[in-house]
Design a protein around this motif. Structure first.
Motif, PDB file in Angstrom:
ATOM      1  N   LEU A   1      -2.820  37.992  41.701  1.00 31.01           N
ATOM      2  CA  LEU A   1      -2.055  38.445  40.546  1.00 31.01           C
ATOM      3  C   LEU A   1      -1.958  39.963  40.572  1.00 31.01           C
ATOM      4  N   THR A   2      -0.774  40.459  40.250  1.00 30.26           N
ATOM      5  CA  THR A   2      -0.538  41.898  40.263  1.00 30.26           C
ATOM      6  C   THR A   2       0.358  42.249  39.094  1.00 30.26           C
ATOM      7  N   ARG A   3       0.871  43.458  39.093  1.00 29.81           N
ATOM      8  CA  ARG A   3       1.832  43.873  38.073  1.00 29.81           C
ATOM      9  C   ARG A   3       2.852  44.792  38.718  1.00 29.81           C
ATOM     10  N   TYR A   4       4.004  44.895  38.094  1.00 26.89           N
ATOM     11  CA  TYR A   4       5.008  45.854  38.553  1.00 26.89           C
ATOM     12  C   TYR A   4       4.981  47.049  37.609  1.00 26.89           C
ATOM     13  N   ALA A   5       5.605  48.124  38.010  1.00 29.09           N
ATOM     14  CA  ALA A   5       5.521  49.390  37.276  1.00 29.09           C
ATOM     15  C   ALA A   5       6.472  49.410  36.089  1.00 29.09           C
ATOM     16  N   SER A   6       6.058  48.755  35.009  1.00 30.56           N
ATOM     17  CA  SER A   6       6.840  48.758  33.779  1.00 30.56           C
ATOM     18  C   SER A   6       5.937  48.292  32.641  1.00 30.56           C
ATOM     19  N   PRO A   7       6.168  48.819  31.440  1.00 35.12           N
ATOM     20  CA  PRO A   7       5.394  48.318  30.294  1.00 35.12           C
ATOM     21  C   PRO A   7       5.665  46.839  30.003  1.00 35.12           C
ATOM     22  N   ARG A   8       6.767  46.301  30.536  1.00 36.51           N
ATOM     23  CA  ARG A   8       7.080  44.871  30.344  1.00 36.51           C
ATOM     24  C   ARG A   8       6.175  43.963  31.164  1.00 36.51           C
ATOM     25  N   SER A   9       5.524  44.505  32.189  1.00 32.69           N
ATOM     26  CA  SER A   9       4.699  43.694  33.079  1.00 32.69           C
ATOM     27  C   SER A   9       3.446  43.205  32.360  1.00 32.69           C
ATOM     28  N   GLN A  10       3.183  41.917  32.491  1.00 35.45           N
ATOM     29  CA  GLN A  10       1.985  41.319  31.893  1.00 35.45           C
ATOM     30  C   GLN A  10       0.736  41.793  32.631  1.00 35.45           C
ATOM     31  N   ASP A  11      -0.313  42.071  31.894  1.00 35.22           N
ATOM     32  CA  ASP A  11      -1.593  42.425  32.501  1.00 35.22           C
ATOM     33  C   ASP A  11      -2.066  41.242  33.348  1.00 35.22           C
ATOM     34  N   PRO A  12      -2.286  41.452  34.648  1.00 33.60           N
ATOM     35  CA  PRO A  12      -2.676  40.322  35.497  1.00 33.60           C
ATOM     36  C   PRO A  12      -4.002  39.691  35.087  1.00 33.60           C
ATOM     37  N   ARG A  13      -4.907  40.449  34.495  1.00 27.35           N
ATOM     38  CA  ARG A  13      -6.185  39.877  34.060  1.00 27.35           C
ATOM     39  C   ARG A  13      -5.988  38.859  32.943  1.00 27.35           C
ATOM     40  N   ALA A  14      -4.984  39.072  32.112  1.00 25.19           N
ATOM     41  CA  ALA A  14      -4.703  38.131  31.026  1.00 25.19           C
ATOM     42  C   ALA A  14      -4.199  36.787  31.564  1.00 25.19           C
ATOM     43  N   LEU A  15      -3.735  36.778  32.814  1.00 24.53           N
ATOM     44  CA  LEU A  15      -3.215  35.547  33.418  1.00 24.53           C
ATOM     45  C   LEU A  15      -4.293  34.724  34.119  1.00 24.53           C
ATOM     46  N   LEU A  16      -5.480  35.284  34.300  1.00 24.46           N
ATOM     47  CA  LEU A  16      -6.541  34.597  35.045  1.00 24.46           C
ATOM     48  C   LEU A  16      -6.869  33.192  34.511  1.00 24.46           C
ATOM     49  N   PRO A  17      -6.876  32.963  33.196  1.00 23.43           N
ATOM     50  CA  PRO A  17      -7.160  31.599  32.735  1.00 23.43           C
ATOM     51  C   PRO A  17      -6.133  30.561  33.214  1.00 23.43           C
ATOM     52  N   LEU A  18      -4.913  31.004  33.494  1.00 19.97           N
ATOM     53  CA  LEU A  18      -3.870  30.086  33.965  1.00 19.97           C
ATOM     54  C   LEU A  18      -3.924  29.875  35.479  1.00 19.97           C
ATOM     55  N   PHE A  19      -4.631  30.753  36.178  1.00 13.69           N
ATOM     56  CA  PHE A  19      -4.713  30.702  37.639  1.00 13.69           C
ATOM     57  C   PHE A  19      -6.181  30.761  38.074  1.00 13.69           C
ATOM     58  N   PRO A  20      -6.938  29.687  37.850  1.00  8.38           N
ATOM     59  CA  PRO A  20      -8.356  29.692  38.219  1.00  8.38           C
ATOM     60  C   PRO A  20      -8.535  30.034  39.699  1.00  8.38           C
ATOM     61  N   GLY A  21      -9.472  30.929  39.967  1.00  4.10           N
ATOM     62  CA  GLY A  21      -9.752  31.320  41.344  1.00  4.10           C
ATOM     63  C   GLY A  21      -8.859  32.418  41.882  1.00  4.10           C
ATOM     64  N   ALA A  22      -7.883  32.847  41.102  1.00  2.00           N
ATOM     65  CA  ALA A  22      -6.976  33.913  41.561  1.00  2.00           C
ATOM     66  C   ALA A  22      -7.711  35.238  41.627  1.00  2.00           C
ATOM     67  N   LEU A  23      -7.200  36.118  42.470  1.00  2.00           N
ATOM     68  CA  LEU A  23      -7.684  37.491  42.549  1.00  2.00           C
ATOM     69  C   LEU A  23      -6.721  38.384  41.783  1.00  2.00           C
ATOM     70  N   VAL A  24      -7.205  39.530  41.355  1.00  2.00           N
ATOM     71  CA  VAL A  24      -6.348  40.521  40.700  1.00  2.00           C
ATOM     72  C   VAL A  24      -6.342  41.771  41.557  1.00  2.00           C
ATOM     73  N   GLU A  25      -5.150  42.246  41.853  1.00  2.00           N
ATOM     74  CA  GLU A  25      -4.955  43.515  42.557  1.00  2.00           C
ATOM     75  C   GLU A  25      -3.779  44.196  41.880  1.00  2.00           C
ATOM     76  N   GLU A  26      -4.045  45.275  41.178  1.00  2.00           N
ATOM     77  CA  GLU A  26      -3.015  45.951  40.384  1.00  2.00           C
ATOM     78  C   GLU A  26      -1.835  46.447  41.214  1.00  2.00           C
ATOM     79  N   ASP A  27      -2.091  46.957  42.403  1.00  2.51           N
ATOM     80  CA  ASP A  27      -1.038  47.513  43.253  1.00  2.51           C
ATOM     81  C   ASP A  27      -0.351  46.395  44.045  1.00  2.51           C
ATOM     82  N   PRO A  28       0.968  46.227  43.911  1.00  4.63           N
ATOM     83  CA  PRO A  28       1.657  45.129  44.596  1.00  4.63           C
ATOM     84  C   PRO A  28       1.510  45.126  46.118  1.00  4.63           C
ATOM     85  N   LEU A  29       1.553  46.284  46.763  1.00  3.83           N
ATOM     86  CA  LEU A  29       1.412  46.290  48.226  1.00  3.83           C
ATOM     87  C   LEU A  29      -0.003  45.932  48.648  1.00  3.83           C
ATOM     88  N   LYS A  30      -0.993  46.363  47.889  1.00  4.38           N
ATOM     89  CA  LYS A  30      -2.365  45.962  48.177  1.00  4.38           C
ATOM     90  C   LYS A  30      -2.550  44.467  47.904  1.00  4.38           C
TER      91      LYS A  30
END
Length: 182
Positions: free
Chosen positions: A115-144
């Motif tokens: 899970l990541t985010r794009y550069a806009s205030p409209r982008s959902q915080d990827p950490r808030a999505l973790l309950p919907l994606f069990p086992g997912a990783l979070v990396e804020e930077d899209p290329l990373k």
């Protein structure tokens, strides 16, 4: 056109794209274009960010698909299965106002998720999505996030937002292939 059957080639992927192109082909013919012109047109059709396949260093592959609503997410799921493009790791970002639960359901079981985010205030915080994606990783930077996805599979799918797809494409255009994921 009643009684006529035609087969056309295209660079686009996915059953939903085939349906759209079939309608375009018939429309072109009904508007007076010959089949040869329709065929040439279909061969030139591009739909950037919609099941767009890009080669990646090391024999890997990147797929870009906006899939920014539940219908698009289900169409992407169907296309990945239809074309045998699984296993794949997913890099996902969503806009805040989207139906995250329905989209998570469509993406469930396709592969590891970053899970990541794009550069806009409209982008959902990827950490808030973790309950919907069990086992997912979070990396804020899209290329990373993309780099991490390629650590799981030889095919990565960037989806969930056309903003994310555009941001990844712009970033990749600025990097030579050998530096895309260092």
């Amino acid at each position: 056109i009643r009684g006529e059957e035609r087969t056309f080639r295209t660079r686009l992927f996915g059953p939903h794209q085939a349906e759209n192109l079939a309608l375009a082909a018939v429309s072109g013919k009904l508007l007076g274009a010959g089949w040869e012109a329709v065929e040439k047109g279909l061969l030139r059709v591009e739909n950037p960010g919609r099941l767009e396949r890009l080669p990646w260093p090391g024999g890997k592959e990147l797929l870009l698909d906006g899939a920014h609503n539940p219908e698009g997410a289900w169409a992407l799921r169907e296309a990945l299965h239809f074309h045998g493009l699984l296993p794949a790791a997913l890099v996902l970002a969503f806009s805040r106002e989207k139906d995250h639960r329905a989209m998570a359901k469509a993406f469930k079981g396709l592969g590891p998720v970053v899970l990541t985010r794009y550069a806009s205030p409209r982008s959902q915080d990827p950490r808030a999505l973790l309950p919907l994606f069990p086992g997912a990783l979070v990396e804020e930077d899209p290329l990373k996030a993309l780099e991490r996805a390629f650590g799981f599979a030889d095919r990565a799918v960037v989806a969930g937002s056309l903003y994310l797809v555009g941001e990844v494409l712009r970033a990749l255009r600025g990097l030579p292939p050998e530096e895309r994921w260092q």
